[in-house]
Design a protein around this motif. Structure first.
Motif, mmCIF file in Angstrom:
data_model
loop_
_atom_site.group_PDB
_atom_site.id
_atom_site.type_symbol
_atom_site.label_atom_id
_atom_site.label_comp_id
_atom_site.label_asym_id
_atom_site.label_seq_id
_atom_site.Cartn_x
_atom_site.Cartn_y
_atom_site.Cartn_z
ATOM 1 N N ALA A 1 0.807 -1.215 0.000
ATOM 2 C CA ALA A 1 0.000 0.000 0.000
ATOM 3 C C ALA A 1 0.849 1.277 0.000
ATOM 4 C CB ALA A 1 -0.980 -0.028 1.173
ATOM 5 N N PRO A 2 1.972 1.340 0.757
ATOM 6 C CA PRO A 2 2.735 2.588 0.752
ATOM 7 C C PRO A 2 3.311 2.981 -0.609
ATOM 8 C CG PRO A 2 3.323 1.276 2.677
ATOM 9 C CD PRO A 2 2.465 0.407 1.796
ATOM 10 N N SER A 3 3.445 2.027 -1.532
ATOM 11 C CA SER A 3 4.029 2.375 -2.837
ATOM 12 C C SER A 3 2.962 2.615 -3.894
ATOM 13 C CB SER A 3 4.975 1.264 -3.317
ATOM 14 O OG SER A 3 4.223 0.153 -3.758
ATOM 15 N N CYS A 4 1.691 2.632 -3.511
ATOM 16 C CA CYS A 4 0.614 2.779 -4.495
ATOM 17 C C CYS A 4 -0.290 3.947 -4.106
ATOM 18 C CB CYS A 4 -0.236 1.513 -4.567
ATOM 19 S SG CYS A 4 0.691 0.029 -4.990
ATOM 20 N N SER A 5 -0.603 4.789 -5.093
ATOM 21 C CA SER A 5 -1.517 5.911 -4.837
ATOM 22 C C SER A 5 -2.936 5.385 -4.662
ATOM 23 C CB SER A 5 -1.476 6.886 -6.012
ATOM 24 O OG SER A 5 -2.028 6.254 -7.161
#
Ligand code: GUN
Ligand code: ZN
Length: 424
Positions: free
Chosen positions: A200-204
């Motif tokens: 999740a942290p690497s995806c908008s």
């Protein structure tokens, strides 16, 4: 039809191991032409039913289902053993720079070949695999897997933020590429596609929303990601998604939890997370060598069993340290020991083996298809030599029960045990 005589290991539907000391495995085409197990059982009993079928005999050997690796990164061969304080510096300093090299097609081809060779050497016949954010990395792995007749599931990584140049993708294009790759590869021969938000942290928000829409549009496509692996990662996810009840709930909010959704790690869960896994049918890819190497923590086997959600074993190479299912099973045993509050073995050798074969297949929604040697299963199997080393020979010869035999191989085994790999 083909027939193979040896000791045979397989599993009943409830995960109990069945071991035939002198068994016969008969394979042949089913009504649709797939090569499957047609019959399996004691040699004496079955052999008369197949007159005229030549029998290949492996004296002293064990036929077992090909292993399934529930979570692995094909572009991370050169990342194995990279020293780092923990997950986030490991990603930044080693993993992203290596994955950036996959913009070159020759590199992707070279590593796809090496990767599939390594899986085969270790007796792994199916894997759920991360590629990189470059669509060409998926094409390289899928084409090579197709050539080898493998049941392989893979996907292009989605990472449109908090990622350096070279691996960061662009939101709209990444979703177009994902759908194009689904159409190109999913269901082609034995191949499957997995929608692959890195974490999740690497995806908008827009990328996760788009991934969820694709997951709804293609319900038999897999989903794979990472969750609750490392304390710093979790704190970061909380900060980025303040409205979600937990890190895992972020994925649920985007429609990314369902059957055929496999989440790597699932370490730092509470019982609400475990219930969310159970109610959605998602499964955990337990990756013990990776979790021990990166210092991420210990999967809570007792918690998983108490609530009851699907889980199976994975190498997570290159966070993981070995392709060998034997090494992974042993590490899982250590991890089960760490969290153990009840007396006993924590994880039985039969259960460890099941988690890397039929249990992993169940996690993928492929029970009765791969990971087992019951009639109707696709005929992916390995031939093990329990006397592959002097110590293995000595130890396995003394085994007085199936548990003792399996434990000897789990503790002492590696790729030297795997003598032959047969793919359906
Ligand atoms: N979280 C996000 N990306 C990765 C990865 O490549 N490996 C592991 N172990 N965790 C991750
Ligand atoms: Zn991983």
């Amino acid at each position: 039809m083909h027939a193979y005589r040896a000791a045979i290991l397989r599993f009943t539907d409830d995960g109990t191991a069945v071991y035939e000391k002198d068994g016969l495995l008969v394979t042949g085409p089913d009504a649709t032409g797939r090569k499957v197990v047609r019959a399996v059982g004691p040699y004496e009993q079955l052999a008369p039913n197949f007159p005229g079928v030549a029998i290949e005999h492996f004296p002293g050997r064990i036929i077992a289902p090909g292993f399934i690796d529930l979570h692995i990164h094909f572009p991370q061969l050169d990342v194995i053993g990279s020293p780092a304080e923990g997950l986030l510096p490991w990603l930044e300093n080693y993993t992203f720079p290596q994955e950036a090299k996959f913009s070159g097609e020759a590199h992707a081809q070279e590593l796809a070949t090496l990767f599939l060779d390594e899986l085969a050497r270790h007796g792994v016949t199916t894997a759920l695999t991360f590629c990189t954010s470059h669509p060409s990395s998926v094409n390289a792995l899928m084409a090579e897997s197709q050539k080898r007749g493998l049941r392989m599931i893979a996907g292009k990584v989605l990472q449109d933020r908090h990622s350096p140049d070279g691996v960061r993708d662009e939101t709209q294009q990444s979703l177009i590429d994902t759908e194009d790759l689904i159409r190109a590869w999913h269901g082609k021969d034995r191949l499957g596609y997995a929608i692959t938000p890195r974490f999740a942290p690497s995806c908008s928000d827009a990328q996760l929303r788009g991934a969820g829409e694709l997951a709804a549009k293609y319900p038999d496509v897999w989903i794979q990601s990472h969750v609750a692996e490392n304390k710093d990662e979790i704190a970061w996810a909380r900060q980025l998604f303040p409205d979600a009840r937990s890190y895992l709930a972020v994925y649920d909010g985007y429609g990314l939890m369902r059957e055929r959704a496999i989440y790597a790690h699932c370490i730092h869960f509470d019982d609400d997370d475990r219930r969310l896994m159970r109610s959605t049918g998602a499964a955990a890819a337990v990756s013990p060598t990776s979790n021990l190497f990166l210092g991420s923590g210990f999967f809570d086997y007792e918690g998983a069993r108490r609530i009851g959600f699907k889980h199976g074993l994975a190498s997570d190479v290159g966070g993981g340290t070995s392709f060998s299912p034997f090494h992974t099973m042993l590490a899982a045993y250590y991890v089960g020991r760490e969290g153990q509050t009840k007396p006993g073995l924590s994880l039985s050798p039969q259960n460890l083996w099941w988690q890397h074969t039929a249990g992993a297949a169940q996690a993928l929604g492929l029970e009765g298809v791969v990971g087992n040697l019951q009639p109707g299963c696709e005929a992916d199997f390995i031939v093990l030599n329990p006397a592959a080393t002097p110590l293995l020979a000595r130890k396995t010869a003394q085994a007085a029960s199936l548990d003792e035999l399996l434990f000897s191989m789990i503790v002492l085994g590696d790729d030297r045990l795997v003598e032959k790999v047969v793919v359906s």
